[in-house]
Design a protein around this motif. Sequence first.
Motif, PDB file in Angstrom:
ATOM      1  N   ALA A  41       1.155  -1.600   0.238  1.00 25.72           N
ATOM      2  CA  ALA A  41      -0.325   0.261  -0.178  1.00 25.72           C
ATOM      3  C   ALA A  41       0.647   1.293   0.011  1.00 25.72           C
ATOM      4  CB  ALA A  41      -1.154  -0.206   0.948  1.00 25.72           C
ATOM      5  N   LEU A  42       1.939   1.419   0.663  1.00 34.97           N
ATOM      6  CA  LEU A  42       2.580   2.257   0.690  1.00 34.97           C
ATOM      7  C   LEU A  42       3.447   2.769  -0.742  1.00 34.97           C
ATOM      8  CD1 LEU A  42       4.086   4.690   2.649  1.00 34.97           C
ATOM      9  CD2 LEU A  42       5.835   2.891   3.497  1.00 34.97           C
ATOM     10  N   SER A  43       4.178   1.338  -0.744  1.00 37.96           N
ATOM     11  CA  SER A  43       5.068   1.637  -2.358  1.00 37.96           C
ATOM     12  C   SER A  43       3.319   1.570  -3.538  1.00 37.96           C
ATOM     13  CB  SER A  43       5.448   0.457  -2.188  1.00 37.96           C
ATOM     14  OG  SER A  43       4.442  -0.773  -3.052  1.00 37.96           O
ATOM     15  N   GLU A  44       2.833   1.957  -3.439  1.00 38.58           N
ATOM     16  CA  GLU A  44       1.075   2.614  -4.322  1.00 38.58           C
ATOM     17  C   GLU A  44       1.717   3.631  -4.265  1.00 38.58           C
ATOM     18  OE1 GLU A  44      -2.637   1.892  -5.855  1.00 38.58           O
ATOM     19  OE2 GLU A  44      -1.992   0.345  -4.681  1.00 38.58           O
ATOM     20  N   TRP A  45       2.010   4.265  -2.850  1.00 35.59           N
ATOM     21  CA  TRP A  45       1.764   6.272  -3.002  1.00 35.59           C
ATOM     22  C   TRP A  45       3.393   7.044  -3.776  1.00 35.59           C
ATOM     23  CZ3 TRP A  45      -1.975   8.982  -2.087  1.00 35.59           C
ATOM     24  CH2 TRP A  45      -3.522   8.360  -1.364  1.00 35.59           C
ATOM     25  N   ILE A 123      -6.403   7.587  -3.229  1.00 37.53           N
ATOM     26  CA  ILE A 123      -5.786   7.106  -4.571  1.00 37.53           C
ATOM     27  C   ILE A 123      -6.688   6.131  -4.950  1.00 37.53           C
ATOM     28  CG2 ILE A 123      -5.092   5.193  -2.961  1.00 37.53           C
ATOM     29  CD1 ILE A 123      -1.972   5.225  -5.347  1.00 37.53           C
ATOM     30  N   ASP A 124      -7.167   6.272  -5.713  1.00 36.09           N
ATOM     31  CA  ASP A 124      -8.556   5.331  -6.321  1.00 36.09           C
ATOM     32  C   ASP A 124      -8.415   4.831  -7.882  1.00 36.09           C
ATOM     33  OD1 ASP A 124     -10.471   3.629  -6.750  1.00 36.09           O
ATOM     34  OD2 ASP A 124     -12.099   5.485  -7.074  1.00 36.09           O
ATOM     35  N   GLU A 125      -7.806   3.916  -8.248  1.00 35.77           N
ATOM     36  CA  GLU A 125      -7.681   2.830  -9.328  1.00 35.77           C
ATOM     37  C   GLU A 125      -6.216   3.736  -9.820  1.00 35.77           C
ATOM     38  OE1 GLU A 125     -11.033   3.221 -12.147  1.00 35.77           O
ATOM     39  OE2 GLU A 125     -12.830   2.071 -10.512  1.00 35.77           O
ATOM     40  N   GLY A 126      -5.367   3.820  -9.474  1.00 37.57           N
ATOM     41  CA  GLY A 126      -4.060   4.485  -9.574  1.00 37.57           C
ATOM     42  C   GLY A 126      -3.977   5.772  -9.529  1.00 37.57           C
ATOM     43  N   TYR A 142     -13.675  16.016  -9.173  1.00 42.28           N
ATOM     44  CA  TYR A 142     -12.825  15.436  -9.384  1.00 42.28           C
ATOM     45  C   TYR A 142     -11.368  15.366 -10.297  1.00 42.28           C
ATOM     46  CZ  TYR A 142     -14.643  10.954 -12.147  1.00 42.28           C
ATOM     47  OH  TYR A 142     -14.946  10.367 -13.395  1.00 42.28           O
ATOM     48  N   THR A 143     -12.021  15.031 -11.939  1.00 44.24           N
ATOM     49  CA  THR A 143     -10.986  14.835 -12.569  1.00 44.24           C
ATOM     50  C   THR A 143     -10.086  16.046 -12.662  1.00 44.24           C
ATOM     51  OG1 THR A 143     -11.765  15.838 -14.401  1.00 44.24           O
ATOM     52  CG2 THR A 143     -11.402  13.549 -14.057  1.00 44.24           C
ATOM     53  N   GLU A 144     -10.136  17.201 -12.587  1.00 41.37           N
ATOM     54  CA  GLU A 144      -9.552  18.713 -11.973  1.00 41.37           C
ATOM     55  C   GLU A 144      -8.491  18.196 -10.388  1.00 41.37           C
ATOM     56  OE1 GLU A 144     -12.093  21.660 -12.131  1.00 41.37           O
ATOM     57  OE2 GLU A 144     -13.454  20.962 -14.422  1.00 41.37           O
ATOM     58  N   PHE A 145      -8.589  17.525  -9.645  1.00 39.49           N
ATOM     59  CA  PHE A 145      -7.915  17.769  -8.940  1.00 39.49           C
ATOM     60  C   PHE A 145      -6.712  15.920  -8.896  1.00 39.49           C
ATOM     61  CE2 PHE A 145     -11.737  20.240  -7.477  1.00 39.49           C
ATOM     62  CZ  PHE A 145     -11.032  21.080  -6.429  1.00 39.49           C
ATOM     63  N   GLU A 146      -6.777  15.729 -10.026  1.00 39.24           N
ATOM     64  CA  GLU A 146      -5.890  14.682  -9.835  1.00 39.24           C
ATOM     65  C   GLU A 146      -4.927  14.800 -10.230  1.00 39.24           C
ATOM     66  OE1 GLU A 146      -8.883  11.244 -11.858  1.00 39.24           O
ATOM     67  OE2 GLU A 146      -8.273  12.316 -13.275  1.00 39.24           O
ATOM     68  N   LEU A 147      -3.943  14.208  -9.694  1.00 43.85           N
ATOM     69  CA  LEU A 147      -2.132  14.618 -10.067  1.00 43.85           C
ATOM     70  C   LEU A 147      -1.812  13.349 -10.537  1.00 43.85           C
ATOM     71  CD1 LEU A 147      -1.054  14.928  -6.555  1.00 43.85           C
ATOM     72  CD2 LEU A 147      -2.152  17.568  -8.591  1.00 43.85           C
ATOM     73  N   ASP A 148      -0.986  13.760 -11.919  1.00 47.26           N
ATOM     74  CA  ASP A 148      -0.253  12.073 -12.926  1.00 47.26           C
ATOM     75  C   ASP A 148       0.820  12.384 -12.383  1.00 47.26           C
ATOM     76  OD1 ASP A 148      -2.013  12.790 -14.709  1.00 47.26           O
ATOM     77  OD2 ASP A 148      -0.628  14.731 -15.881  1.00 47.26           O
TER      78      ASP A 148
END
Length: 151
Positions: A41-45, A123-126, A142-148
Motif C-alpha cells: 500500500a505504501l509502495s503504491e503511494w 488513491i483510487d484505481e491508480g 474530481y478530474t480537476e484534482f487528479e495528479l499525474d
Amino acid sequence: MKKTLLTSFILASVSFGCSEAHDGQKNAKDNVKIKVVTDPALSEWVGHYSGITPCANCITRCEGCEGLGIDLKINADQTYVLERSDNNNTSKPEVFAGRFHFVDPDKTRIELIGVTDRNKLGIDEGMVEFIDTQTQQYFDSYTEFELDKST
C-alpha cells in the motif's frame, strides 16, 4: 629480557586493538540497512506527482483562474515535499515538507501533516487526487484534482 617481553606484549596489544577496531568498522558497515518498501500500500503511494488544480478557494475551475500548480514528492519513509504555485500571480511558491500518515485502514487516503488546506489525498484505481477537507469526499469535479505520477 624483561624489556623485550614488555615490548612484545605492548606491540601485540596494539596490534590486537587495531584488529578489533577494524573488525568493528566492518561489522558496523554490515549492519547498515537499506530502506526497502515492503508495504504494498505504501509502495503504491511513493513517487513524484504533478498537476494543476483549481484555485485554493474554488471547487472547480473558474473563469479567468489559472489554478494552482502542484508538485508533490512522496517518499518511502512517509515524508513528503509539496510545492504549490499560484498560476495567477508571480508570488513565490509555497513549499511544505513533513510527514504524512494514513487516515484509513485500507491505506487509500493520506493526510499531509503541516498543510492546512487541501491536505488529504486519496488513491483510487491508480489515480491520486485531492479530497475535499470539508466533506472528506472526493470533489464532484474530481478530474480537476487528479495528479499525474511521473515516477
